[in-house]
Each structure stands twice: as structure tokens, then as C-alpha cells.
Design a protein around this motif. Structure first.
Motif, PDB file in Angstrom:
ATOM      1  N   HIS A  37     -12.270   4.678  -3.909  1.00 43.37           N
ATOM      2  CA  HIS A  37     -10.864   4.956  -3.629  1.00 43.37           C
ATOM      3  C   HIS A  37     -10.064   5.126  -4.927  1.00 43.37           C
ATOM      4  N   TYR A  38     -10.516   4.481  -5.989  1.00 44.71           N
ATOM      5  CA  TYR A  38      -9.765   4.511  -7.255  1.00 44.71           C
ATOM      6  C   TYR A  38     -10.391   5.479  -8.255  1.00 44.71           C
ATOM      7  N   ARG A  62      -1.666   4.519  -9.925  1.00 50.03           N
ATOM      8  CA  ARG A  62      -0.850   5.733 -10.072  1.00 50.03           C
ATOM      9  C   ARG A  62       0.425   5.489 -10.877  1.00 50.03           C
ATOM     10  N   GLU A 115      -4.942  -0.701   0.553  1.00 49.45           N
ATOM     11  CA  GLU A 115      -5.381  -0.479  -0.827  1.00 49.45           C
ATOM     12  C   GLU A 115      -4.171  -0.570  -1.753  1.00 49.45           C
ATOM     13  N   SER A 116      -4.461  -0.630  -3.059  1.00 46.32           N
ATOM     14  CA  SER A 116      -3.380  -0.687  -4.050  1.00 46.32           C
ATOM     15  C   SER A 116      -3.005   0.732  -4.483  1.00 46.32           C
ATOM     16  N   SER A 117      -1.773   0.908  -4.975  1.00 41.92           N
ATOM     17  CA  SER A 117      -1.464   2.210  -5.580  1.00 41.92           C
ATOM     18  C   SER A 117      -0.990   2.017  -7.017  1.00 41.92           C
ATOM     19  N   LYS A 163       0.811  -1.224   0.000  1.00 44.66           N
ATOM     20  CA  LYS A 163       0.000   0.000   0.000  1.00 44.66           C
ATOM     21  C   LYS A 163       0.847   1.278   0.000  1.00 44.66           C
ATOM     22  N   ALA A 217       3.384  -0.419  -5.792  1.00 38.45           N
ATOM     23  CA  ALA A 217       3.038  -0.894  -7.135  1.00 38.45           C
ATOM     24  C   ALA A 217       4.058  -1.905  -7.646  1.00 38.45           C
ATOM     25  N   GLU A 232       2.676   4.312  -1.275  1.00 35.49           N
ATOM     26  CA  GLU A 232       2.348   5.082  -2.479  1.00 35.49           C
ATOM     27  C   GLU A 232       3.429   4.984  -3.547  1.00 35.49           C
ATOM     28  N   SER A 233       4.703   4.990  -3.117  1.00 33.41           N
ATOM     29  CA  SER A 233       5.735   5.024  -4.149  1.00 33.41           C
ATOM     30  C   SER A 233       6.246   3.635  -4.509  1.00 33.41           C
TER      31      SER A 233
END
Length: 558
Positions: A400-401, A360, A355-357, A82, A88, A84-85
Motif C-alpha cells: 500500500h505504501y 503523502r 491505512e495511513s496517509s 485514513k 496525516a 487522504e487530506s
């Protein structure tokens, strides 16, 4: 696969000893070792690596022979998904493993020759374990989900969140300073005369807090302890640290001499050093367990702004509480503002859904899959999306997405398809992929380079503005602006050295001085690139470390 190089090294050193005697070889794959590893990997039984490294390695292989050999894929700290950077990357790596395996399965008539790939994922803190299980499952084998309760811990952990008043006109720095004066009583209350570890937001903050405590607290050091600490102190280079150590206080951060760090770690591990102050990055790497862990302020300084620690950071820090070989109980104290106290109490109860990022960072990862021929047309692209954690969470929490919450499964799939197509069009508009009428894709040379060298889409877009008439100066400026250097920070105490490198009538300076003072990350990167290429010595350990990082990433970019 573990999220941090230091965790990989720990495992490697530990497992070498354990598995060596039974004839299994371990190989550590992190950092920037290149193709020479290929031979060694073929001969290794156990590979220990980070998601980024495994991603970049598997992107470069013309064939998936090694990926196909993997039969057990262990994911440590799977909650990193989860982040953010970095989340993924972990997600696509796992999805790539799944895709390669399922295509392999389709090719083989005789399934009995290839046992299926198994996944084992662990994490200290995931409320929605079921979602992770669903993601790792395949049609034939649903994943088993094991929840292990607190009472299974070898060391029982008591968690305390203290809220301190912070008036609106008080800056973060001020608030942080006021907390320094509260440390002594917290240590007296909770440490039970055993080692305490205090996490601070910045390197400078670490030193300030340690000095305050040394004046404040008269630790009851036994005569023997005092003598042993003198012994440790005599081998230190840093005079400030020497002085503090005699009071039973020390600090530790990445900007220190390595020899000094080792001495301090040694004193702490044997239990002679009552209190150690350190930065949060230590929690990720060095394994220094303590009886008491204190997180002094929940804000830290990232890229020039203050922000709250991520849940992963907090949990890593708290995870340092408890020394299984000495303790049956341990304590973690979080010091935060009254206004955020509730939030941390909830976090500690593991209530934050993961959650997934991936949405992004979809464009880079889609391109990599096209280059690998994992994704060859729109249908396969959608099948690939279905193998991701993003897909599982988007069905459950579309809002969320950025999708409307009233959508059914078909609607959400259509939205994901749209997102996919938008990214594919972005890639094809910069000629990174070619699409024909039937919506089949082929990678182009540029797209291949982008995946091969692990370059961000924004950086590639910048490359397209190059005319070919640029001066060397302009090229250096351009490279300094690339996204690849975002994790280089400009620290206040470095500005003086950097400004001297840029302009100084008495010393050798960089070839293309910049206007004005050094005040941005980009200017710092520019200055260090030029200093290194101009062979100007940089008399600062932290800047030397940064230069190393800039050149590792810079080599890929250039």
C-alpha cells in the motif's frame, strides 16, 4: 480532539454545562484565534480542539510546557486518520504528544511525579482496532482494545442498500435526477410517519429534490401540524422554502440565511417537519437526528469532479439515524448504482482496513518536527517515524505504501529511512533545513516560517520563484494559485456575479481584470481577493463566506 469545528462546538456547549458546576473550565480552540489563547489555555481544565488547530498551536510554542501538562488525550472519530487530506495531521499530533512525553520521561529521574499520558480513542467503524491500539501503546503500557457490538446500540439500526440501474451513457447529473422520483416511495415504505432526513450531493440538488417530493407526495399532515408549519413558514425569508414548508417538506444547506436554517432546524427537531433535504456537510455539524436517513446517490461533487463519498462521510450520515429519546429502532437507506451496491454493503459491515496517509504529507510534518527540535538527526527522525501509525501499517501492508511485499521488518525500516532522507533532501535543497556532515539538522528561518504559518511545501517552492520585481497584479495571481485555497470551489451559479465583478462597464469592477471569463478556482480566488481589497460589495452569502475563508488562509500565506 474532534475532526470538525461543529462537533467541537457541540461538545463545548454540552460539557460547559456538565463540568462547570464541578469547577472544571472548558475552552474551545478552533478556527483562527491566535496567541491570546495561551493565557486562557493555561487556566482551562478541558481543551476542545481540532487536529489542525492543535497541530498549529503546538508548532508555535517555543517550549512544550502545555503539551507536557496534558494527562488525558481523547480522540473522537479516530478513523479520520485514513482521510487522504486530513488524516496525516491527526497522526503527527498524536505522535508529537508521544515523543514529547517520552523525552520528558527520560529527563525525570523521579517518575512518580509525572503520571503517564493516557490516550482514549473512539470510532464507530474500524475493523483493525488492534493496529490503532498498537500505535497508542508504549513499552510500559499496552493499550486495551474494546470492541462494542451492534447489539449494544440504544437504538437498533436497520441498514438497507438499494441499487438502481444506470446506463453507461447516463451522466451523474441525469442519474441523480432520476433518483428524485424514487424518494416518495422510499419514505412511504420506511419512515413509519416519523421524521426523515435526505442527503443530496449539491445545494442545487437539495432544492430540486425537495420540489419534486412536494409535488409527488401528499403527506398526511394533521390539521395541527399544518397550522404549526404555517407558523414556522411565516418567519422565513426564502419564499421558495415558505411554499415547500406548507407541504411538509424543507431543505437546509450552508448557503442559506442563518435565520432560515435555525427555523427549519427548529421545525425538524420538534417533529413537525416530516422530510428535510440537506447536503452531506450537515451530517458533520448540526445534530439533527431522524428516524429515517436516506442517502440519495453516493456520488458528490468535489472540486469540479464527481467522486464517491468517503466512508467517513457515509458513516456520519448514517449516524444521524435514530433519536435515542423517541425511537428504539431506526433505518438508513443508501441509494446507489447497481454496480456499486456490493461495495456499500461491505462498507456498512465495517470491512475497510484503515491505512495511513502520512507518507503523502511527510515533508511538511518532518519540517515542523525539526523546527520544534523534536527531530535533530537521522536517528531521531527514524525513532519519530517508528512512533507513527504509518510505521505500524507499513510493516503489515508494505505494498500500500509503494514498498515491495517481500520485504522483512529490516527491509521496510530501510525503505522508510530512504523515504525520510528523500524528504530531508527536498527540504535542504530549498534551504528549509541545514544538514551537517554528521547528519544533524537545524531549521532555517524559512523553514521556521513554513512551519509557523502552516504553509504547504508546494507553496513554499512557488515562493522561491519570486524575483522581487513583481507587480501587485502578479503577486495577487501568484497567491491565488497557492495550495492553501484548494477547498474553495467554483460553483456554476456564481460565475455570473464573478464575471460582473471582473468586467462590467456600468459598475465598479476589480482593479486588475482577468482575461476572458472566470472559469477556474484560481480565477475565483483572485477575483474575490481583489473585490474585498477594493471594497466592492459582494451581494452573495456563499461568496461572502468564501471570501472570509480566503482571507483567513491568505493572511498566513502573505
Amino acid at each position: 480532539v474532534a475532526p470538525i469545528k461543529a462537533l467541537c462546538s457541540q461538545r463545548f456547549n454540552d460539557w460547559k454545562e456538565k463540568f462547570g458546576p464541578i469547577g472544571l473550565t472548558c475552552k474551545e480552540l478552533t478556527g483562527d484565534t491566535l496567541m491570546d489563547d495561551l493565557f486562557e489555555i493555561h487556566h482551562a481544565d478541558i481543551i476542545i480542539t481540532t487536529p489542525e488547530k492543535w497541530d498549529s498551536m503546538t508548532r508555535r510554542w517555543r517550549d512544550n510546557s502545555i503539551v507536557q501538562l496534558v494527562r488525558l488525550f481523547l480522540i473522537d472519530e479516530v478513523h479520520v486518520i485514513k482521510d487522504e487530506s486530513r488524516g496525516a495531521t491527526l497522526e503527527v499530533v498524536v505522535s508529537r504528544m508521544k515523543t514529547v512525553q517520552s523525552s520528558l520521561w527520560r529527563l525525570l529521574e523521579n517518575h512518580s511525579t509525572v503520571p503517564p499520558l493516557r490516550f482514549v480513542a473512539v470510532s464507530a467503524t474500524i475493523p483493525n482496532t488492534q493496529d490503532i491500539a498498537e500505535w497508542l501503546s508504549d513499552r510500559k503500557m499496552p493499550a486495551v482494545c474494546l470492541k462494542i457490538d451492534e447489539d449494544q446500540r440504544p437504538v437498533k439500526l436497520r441498514k438497507i442498500v438499494l441499487g438502481f440501474p444506470c446506463s453507461d451513457n447516463q451522466t451523474e447529473f441525469k442519474f441523480d435526477l432520476t433518483l428524485n422520483y424514487k424518494i416518495a416511495s422510499i419514505i412511504q415504505t420506511y419512515s413509519e410517519q416519523k421524521p426523515a432526513l435526505v442527503f443530496c450531493a449539491t445545494r442545487k440538488g437539495v432544492q430540486q429534490a425537495a420540489s419534486v417530493l412536494a409535488k409527488d407526495a401528499k403527506f398526511l399532515l394533521s390539521i395541527e401540524q399544518k397550522q404549526r408549519l404555517q407558523g414556522f413558514a411565516s418567519s422565513l425569508k426564502d419564499s421558495k422554502l415558505k411554499e415547500l414548508l406548507t407541504y411538509g417538506v424543507a431543505y437546509h444547506h450552508a448557503g442559506m440565511e442563518i435565520s432560515d436554517r435555525k427555523v427549519i432546524e427548529g421545525a425538524f427537531v420538534v417533529g413537525d417537519l416530516p422530510v428535510l433535504f440537506t447536503t452531506s456537510t450537515l451530517a458533520m455539524g448540526v445534530n439533527l437526528p431522524a428516524h429515517l436517513v436516506v442517502i440519495k446517490s453516493t456520488m458528490h461533487y468535489v472540486g469540479g469532479v464527481f467522486q464517491e463519498y468517503s466512508e467517513t462521510d457515509i458513516l456520519q450520515m448514517i449516524g444521524r439515524a435514530g433519536r435515542p429519546q423517541f425511537d428504539t429502532t431506526a433505518t438508513a437507506v443508501i441509494m446507489t448504482r447497481c454496480s456499486t451496491r456490493e461495495r456499500y454493503i461491505q462498507m456498512l459491515n465495517g470491512a475497510d482496513i484503515i491505512e495511513s496517509s502520512l507518507h503523502r504529507h511527510l515533508v511538511e510534518h518532518l519540517n515542523a518536527e525539526i523546527v520544534l527540535h523534536t527531530v535533530t538527526d537521522v536517528n531521531v527522525a527514524l525513532e519519530w517515524i517508528r512512533s507513527t501509525f504509518l510505521y505500524i501499517r507499513a510493516l503489515k501492508n508494505p505494498a500500500h505504501y509503494g514498498f515491495s511485499s517481500g520485504l522483512d521488518k529490516v527491509g521496510i525500516e530501510a525503505k522508510l529511512q530512504e523515504l525520510c532522507l528523500k524528504n530531508l533532501n527536498d527540504l535542504s535543497s530549498f534551504d528549509l533545513i541545514r544538514m551537517d556532515e554528521a547528519n544533524n539538522f537545524k531549521p532555517t528561518e524559512t523553514g521556521r516560517l513554513m512551519a509557523w504559518y502552516y504553509i504547504a511545501f508546494d507553496t513554499v517552492k512557488q515562493f522561491f520563484t519570486i524575483k522581487g520585481t513583481e507587480t501587485l497584479n502578479e503577486l495577487i495571481t501568484m497567491i491565488s494559485n497557492c495550495t492553501e485555497f484548494v477547498d474553495v470551489k467554483l460553483r456554476t451559479n456564481e460565475k455570473k456575479i464573478l464575471n460582473t465583478l471582473n468586467k462590467d462597464k456600468d459598475k465598479i469592477t476589480i482593479r486588475f481584470p482577468m482575461e476572458g471569463k472566470i472559469k477556474t478556482r484560481e480565477m475565483k480566488v483572485n477575483c474575490l481577493i481583489q473585490a474585498q481589497l477594493g471594497c466592492i460589495p459582494i451581494q452573495d452569502f456563499t461568496l461572502t463566506q468564501d471570501t472570509g475563508r480566503i482571507f483567513r488562509n491568505g493572511l498566513r500565506v502573505t
